[in-house]
Design a protein around this motif. Structure first.
Motif, short mmCIF file in Angstrom:
data_model
loop_
_atom_site.label_atom_id
_atom_site.label_comp_id
_atom_site.label_asym_id
_atom_site.label_seq_id
_atom_site.Cartn_x
_atom_site.Cartn_y
_atom_site.Cartn_z
N GLY A 79 0.78 -1.24 0.00
CA GLY A 79 0.00 0.00 0.00
C GLY A 79 0.80 1.29 0.00
O GLY A 79 0.27 2.33 -0.35
N ILE A 80 2.07 1.26 0.41
CA ILE A 80 2.92 2.44 0.23
C ILE A 80 4.21 2.03 -0.48
O ILE A 80 4.55 0.86 -0.55
N GLU A 81 4.92 3.02 -1.00
CA GLU A 81 6.05 2.77 -1.89
C GLU A 81 7.22 2.10 -1.17
O GLU A 81 7.39 2.22 0.04
N TYR A 111 2.71 13.30 -2.31
CA TYR A 111 1.63 12.39 -1.88
C TYR A 111 0.36 13.16 -1.51
O TYR A 111 -0.42 12.72 -0.68
N GLN A 112 0.18 14.37 -2.08
CA GLN A 112 -0.92 15.21 -1.59
C GLN A 112 -2.28 14.81 -2.14
O GLN A 112 -2.46 14.68 -3.34
N PRO A 113 -3.24 14.62 -1.23
CA PRO A 113 -4.61 14.36 -1.68
C PRO A 113 -5.22 15.64 -2.25
O PRO A 113 -4.64 16.72 -2.12
N ARG A 114 -6.40 15.50 -2.86
CA ARG A 114 -6.99 16.68 -3.52
C ARG A 114 -7.56 17.70 -2.55
O ARG A 114 -7.81 18.83 -2.91
N ILE A 115 -7.85 17.27 -1.30
CA ILE A 115 -8.30 18.24 -0.30
C ILE A 115 -7.22 18.34 0.78
O ILE A 115 -6.43 17.40 0.95
N PRO A 116 -7.14 19.46 1.50
CA PRO A 116 -6.04 19.63 2.46
C PRO A 116 -6.10 18.63 3.60
O PRO A 116 -7.18 18.28 4.09
N LEU A 117 -4.92 18.16 3.99
CA LEU A 117 -4.81 17.22 5.09
C LEU A 117 -4.24 17.94 6.32
O LEU A 117 -3.26 18.66 6.21
N ILE A 118 -4.89 17.73 7.44
CA ILE A 118 -4.43 18.32 8.70
C ILE A 118 -3.80 17.20 9.52
O ILE A 118 -4.44 16.18 9.79
N PHE A 119 -2.54 17.38 9.89
CA PHE A 119 -1.82 16.36 10.66
C PHE A 119 -1.60 16.90 12.06
O PHE A 119 -0.94 17.91 12.24
N PHE A 173 -13.18 14.82 7.27
CA PHE A 173 -13.06 13.36 7.30
C PHE A 173 -11.97 13.00 8.30
O PHE A 173 -10.82 13.40 8.14
N GLU A 174 -12.35 12.28 9.35
CA GLU A 174 -11.35 11.88 10.35
C GLU A 174 -10.82 10.51 10.02
O GLU A 174 -11.55 9.53 10.05
N LEU A 175 -9.54 10.46 9.69
CA LEU A 175 -8.93 9.18 9.32
C LEU A 175 -8.32 8.53 10.55
O LEU A 175 -7.40 9.07 11.16
N ASN A 176 -8.88 7.38 10.93
CA ASN A 176 -8.38 6.67 12.10
C ASN A 176 -7.26 5.73 11.66
O ASN A 176 -7.48 4.83 10.86
N LEU A 177 -6.07 5.92 12.19
CA LEU A 177 -4.93 5.12 11.73
C LEU A 177 -4.93 3.70 12.28
O LEU A 177 -4.29 2.82 11.71
N GLY A 178 -5.60 3.47 13.39
CA GLY A 178 -5.65 2.13 13.97
C GLY A 178 -4.34 1.76 14.65
O GLY A 178 -3.47 2.61 14.87
N GLU A 179 -4.19 0.48 14.95
CA GLU A 179 -3.02 0.07 15.73
C GLU A 179 -2.04 -0.80 14.96
O GLU A 179 -0.97 -1.11 15.43
N ALA A 189 -1.11 0.96 6.34
CA ALA A 189 -0.43 1.27 5.07
C ALA A 189 -1.26 0.76 3.88
O ALA A 189 -1.39 1.44 2.87
N ARG A 190 -1.84 -0.43 4.05
CA ARG A 190 -2.57 -1.07 2.96
C ARG A 190 -3.75 -0.20 2.48
O ARG A 190 -4.06 -0.16 1.30
N SER A 191 -4.41 0.48 3.41
CA SER A 191 -5.62 1.21 3.02
C SER A 191 -5.45 2.72 3.02
O SER A 191 -6.36 3.46 2.66
N LEU A 192 -4.26 3.19 3.42
CA LEU A 192 -4.05 4.63 3.60
C LEU A 192 -4.40 5.46 2.36
O LEU A 192 -5.23 6.37 2.42
N TYR A 193 -3.79 5.13 1.23
CA TYR A 193 -3.99 5.96 0.04
C TYR A 193 -5.43 5.86 -0.49
O TYR A 193 -5.95 6.83 -1.01
N ALA A 194 -6.03 4.67 -0.36
CA ALA A 194 -7.42 4.53 -0.82
C ALA A 194 -8.33 5.44 0.02
O ALA A 194 -9.22 6.09 -0.52
N HIS A 195 -8.07 5.51 1.32
CA HIS A 195 -8.87 6.39 2.18
C HIS A 195 -8.69 7.85 1.78
O HIS A 195 -9.65 8.61 1.74
N LEU A 196 -7.45 8.24 1.51
CA LEU A 196 -7.19 9.64 1.15
C LEU A 196 -7.93 9.99 -0.15
O LEU A 196 -8.51 11.06 -0.28
N ARG A 197 -7.92 9.05 -1.09
CA ARG A 197 -8.63 9.29 -2.36
C ARG A 197 -10.13 9.36 -2.17
O ARG A 197 -10.80 10.23 -2.70
#
Ligand code: TXA
Ligand code: MG
Length: 320
Positions: free
Chosen positions: A176-178, A231-239, A262-268, A274-282
């Protein structure tokens, strides 16, 4: 579709991809990390097209994907023991080794650099394409320059819908990531881009073979093209690293109260993340949301989180 039909569909997609690569075209190819935009290493025309349609600057070199270690060795001038040990352990897999290039490698691929990035991918379709083509392909991630990498065939089709790029559908990418990118000069190793193969794992593998190598982490931009914003998504990401409430974060950043977040929960589990990160951002970018919010907590401590942090850090428009 039954199993046989699925297999036949895949075969015809792989054959089509090989035909197109032979005809100086570019093709979307699944790898275990992210989808690549592939060109035969011997087609200057297709290599040009990769840079053109990605809008990629010519100073950013491409990774060459090979079928095995023997083929890798044939494309570089030196094969130090460190490369030998690491490739034996981690290939096929998400590790790119940067080594002095052989003369047959076009300067277009290496952006004029004397070294070449090379890896053996693990995805069976990528491997099959290299074998059927009869030579390696060069492939950057199949996204517009600076944007989020694709982890599904539909992401690639969406990204290059105007250019109608043919994409081999190999399902969701497993990692899921490079890949981790390592520059090797004798026993001096530099991590140009972190990945799911960590510094710790690399050190251990070398140590078990009796090699005490020096491993340096590169500062922000050592890998050409691995820019501070990427790696920027189309809407701004707040970290946000901390425990401020989302409301407080919005206040501090002067984000309009009615904004949809959209609150992205990273999990544990870093591998699942990593596997789902980019799909969620899209997905978040393609829906009604205005911002993506990611909170970094103490749960994300293990070294396998380092690469995820690197990508989020570069994807973020706001950090606090
Ligand atoms: O997992 C991956 O590595 C994916 C899949 C498709 O294999 N590819 C990928 O390619 O992420 P790309 O082009 O998006 O990123 C390649 C990175 C860039 O940051 C580039 O600068 C670095 O690898 N790189 C490639 N060749 C290099 C070289 N000769 N010297 C230094 N850095 C190199
Ligand atoms: Mg990329």
């Amino acid at each position: 579709m039954n199993g046989l039909e699925i297999k036949l569909t895949y075969w015809s997609e792989i054959n089509r991809a090989v035909e197109l690569l032979r005809a100086d075209e570019v093709v979307g190819v699944p790898t275990e990390t992210v989808y690549g935009l592939a060109a035969s290493i011997f087609s200057e025309k297709a290599l040009d097209k990769v840079f053109r349609i990605k809008n990629r600057p010519y100073f950013d070199p491409l990774i060459v994907h090979v079928k095995d270690r023997v083929q890798a060795k044939s494309l570089v001038k030196e094969w130090p023991e460190v490369a030998n040990v690491l490739s034996l352990h981690f290939w096929p897999g998400p590790l790119t080794l940067v080594l002095p290039k052989a003369d047959i490698i076009s300067d277009k691929i290496t952006a004029g650099l004397p070294s070449l990035g090379i890896r053996v991918p693990k995805h069976p379709f990528a491997r099959r394409i290299i074998r059927e083509l009869g030579n390696p392909f060069a492939a950057p991630s199949a996204n517009l320059f600076g944007k989020t990498s694709p982890t599904r065939a539909e992401h690639v089709r969406e990204e290059f819908s105007k250019q109608r790029v043919f994409v081999v559908d190999g399902g969701d990418c497993e990692i899921g990531i490079e890949s981790t990118v390592l520059q090797i000069q004798d026993e001096n190793i530099q991590i140009l881009r972190p990945g799911m193969i960590t510094e710790e794992e690399i050190r251990t593998v070398l140590k078990n073979s009796g090699i005490e190598a020096e491993i340096h982490k590169s500062e922000s931009q050592a890998s050409p093209g691995h820019l501070k914003t990427h790696y920027q998504p189309r809407i701004p990401l707040i970290f946000h690293e901390g425990d401020l409430s989302l409301e407080r974060v919005k206040d501090l950043l002067h984000i309009p109260p009615q904004s949809q977040i959209f609150e992205l929960n990273l999990g544990e589990d870093p591998f699942e993340c990593a596997r789902s990160l980019y799909a969620h951002l899209r997905e978040a970018s393609n829906s009604h949301y205005d911002y993506i919010f990611v909170r970094w907590t103490k749960l994300q401590k293990h070294s396998h989180w380092d690469a995820i942090r690197d990508r989020l850090d570069r994807a973020a428009s706001f950090k606090l």
